[in-house]
Design a protein around this motif. Sequence first.
Motif, PDB file in Angstrom:
ATOM      1  N   LYS A 122       1.065  -1.091   0.096  1.00 29.02           N
ATOM      2  CA  LYS A 122      -0.157   0.067   0.024  1.00 29.02           C
ATOM      3  C   LYS A 122       0.783   1.254   0.101  1.00 29.02           C
ATOM      4  O   LYS A 122       1.849   1.163   0.440  1.00 29.02           O
ATOM      5  N   VAL A 123       0.538   2.266  -0.330  1.00 26.26           N
ATOM      6  CA  VAL A 123       1.241   3.459  -0.399  1.00 26.26           C
ATOM      7  C   VAL A 123       0.676   4.653   0.357  1.00 26.26           C
ATOM      8  O   VAL A 123      -0.701   4.814   0.107  1.00 26.26           O
ATOM      9  N   ILE A 124       1.208   5.137   1.187  1.00 26.62           N
ATOM     10  CA  ILE A 124       0.678   6.329   1.951  1.00 26.62           C
ATOM     11  C   ILE A 124       1.695   7.313   1.797  1.00 26.62           C
ATOM     12  O   ILE A 124       2.957   7.144   1.765  1.00 26.62           O
ATOM     13  N   VAL A 125       1.318   8.551   1.685  1.00 22.78           N
ATOM     14  CA  VAL A 125       2.152   9.696   1.602  1.00 22.78           C
ATOM     15  C   VAL A 125       1.548  10.996   2.298  1.00 22.78           C
ATOM     16  O   VAL A 125       0.344  11.082   2.783  1.00 22.78           O
ATOM     17  N   HIS A 126       2.472  11.891   2.531  1.00 21.59           N
ATOM     18  CA  HIS A 126       2.115  12.931   3.363  1.00 21.59           C
ATOM     19  C   HIS A 126       1.514  13.870   2.375  1.00 21.59           C
ATOM     20  O   HIS A 126       2.168  14.215   1.156  1.00 21.59           O
TER      21      HIS A 126
ATOM     22  N   ALA B 160      -3.544  10.067   2.053  1.00 25.58           N
ATOM     23  CA  ALA B 160      -2.592  11.106   2.151  1.00 25.58           C
ATOM     24  C   ALA B 160      -2.766  11.169   3.697  1.00 25.58           C
ATOM     25  O   ALA B 160      -4.027  11.506   4.281  1.00 25.58           O
ATOM     26  N   LEU B 161      -1.678  11.115   4.401  1.00 22.85           N
ATOM     27  CA  LEU B 161      -1.973  11.183   5.937  1.00 22.85           C
ATOM     28  C   LEU B 161      -0.604  11.986   6.623  1.00 22.85           C
ATOM     29  O   LEU B 161       0.495  11.982   6.222  1.00 22.85           O
ATOM     30  N   SER B 162      -1.167  12.773   7.692  1.00 24.33           N
ATOM     31  CA  SER B 162      -0.167  13.099   8.412  1.00 24.33           C
ATOM     32  C   SER B 162       0.660  12.206   8.986  1.00 24.33           C
ATOM     33  O   SER B 162       0.306  11.233   9.093  1.00 24.33           O
ATOM     34  N   THR B 163       1.866  12.548   9.879  1.00 19.98           N
ATOM     35  CA  THR B 163       2.683  11.640  10.129  1.00 19.98           C
ATOM     36  C   THR B 163       1.975  10.846  11.310  1.00 19.98           C
ATOM     37  O   THR B 163       2.112   9.768  11.755  1.00 19.98           O
ATOM     38  N   GLY B 164       1.255  11.615  12.060  1.00 23.59           N
ATOM     39  CA  GLY B 164       0.237  10.689  13.303  1.00 23.59           C
ATOM     40  C   GLY B 164      -0.692   9.885  12.486  1.00 23.59           C
ATOM     41  O   GLY B 164      -0.790   8.880  13.002  1.00 23.59           O
TER      42      GLY B 164
END
Length: 299
Positions: A194-198, A208-212
């Motif tokens: 899976k790909v998550i980005v800031h 798209a997620l904050s570091t938290g």
Amino acid sequence: MNDSEIVEKIHRLKKERNAVILAHNYQISEVQDIADYIGDSLGLSVTASKTDADVIIFCGVHFMAETASILSPDKIVLMPDINAGCPMADMITADALRSLKKEHQKAKVVSYVNTTAEVKAESDICCTSSNAVHVVESLKDIYEIIFVPDKYLGHYVSTKTNCKMIPWNGYCPSHVKILPEDILRQKKSYPEAKVIVHPECTQLADEALSTGGMYKYAKTSDASEIIVGTEIGMLYRLRKENPDKKFYPASERAVCPNMKLTTLEKILWSLEDMKYLVKVPRDIQVRAKRAVDKMIEIS
Ligand code: 13P
Ligand code: SF4
């Protein structure tokens, strides 16, 4: 002095001073390991406001320590290295924002927490990368929004909401190094991941997620392999707390040099000398707190 002697001294002085150590998710591993709390930019400041410690050692960058001072004006907020700034936060000044407000008198100002206290004081409401869409949606009947300083976060919010965005041309010099081709290359190498980005990056992601938000996603999602598009310090915590999962950086180039300035030695000196104090002047603190509180209220 070796690291374990430094760590021992830090623990002893922390007790004497009634201090708490907060570290952002991008800090170097030794700093993360000694912290009482690790988190994202706003989470740490909210944690700071709830602690009964007298002294907060803020291991992050300047706007984060300022936010802690805005929320906890009576506490002593110290940064181990006062030179740890955020180039994106410095891309907009309060003067520039005042001029923009004059040009767009009906617009409301939403400022990312990655701004100076003076800029927050000129804003109607703050936002973080995790609540920006929600914050903008909460401004019912407002057509025009001045969004500062991150053009990528501004663009992301404009794709999710109806309002007319007046963006500022700011950006994070570390996150812009993560290119779409980096993500495509990693996706080719790890097709199941899976790909998550800031949201400070260009978008090509499942989330798209904050570091938290990344921290929570890694803990709770079923994905066993995750490509992470943010500053590489984040990977240390993700790997440490999820040893059964695999994490791959979208790009090794995404390094924030300011986040790497804080070291164990500097934390020790900070506790010894009670340096470097970050204190937002009262008139700015009161106005900036209004904008931060408004965000906390609706989140
Ligand atoms: P977070 O609020 O997601 O921790 O982001 C802070 C930051 O500086 C990102 O570059
Ligand atoms: Fe600022 Fe970017 Fe560093 Fe975050 S990673 S502190 S936005 S320069």
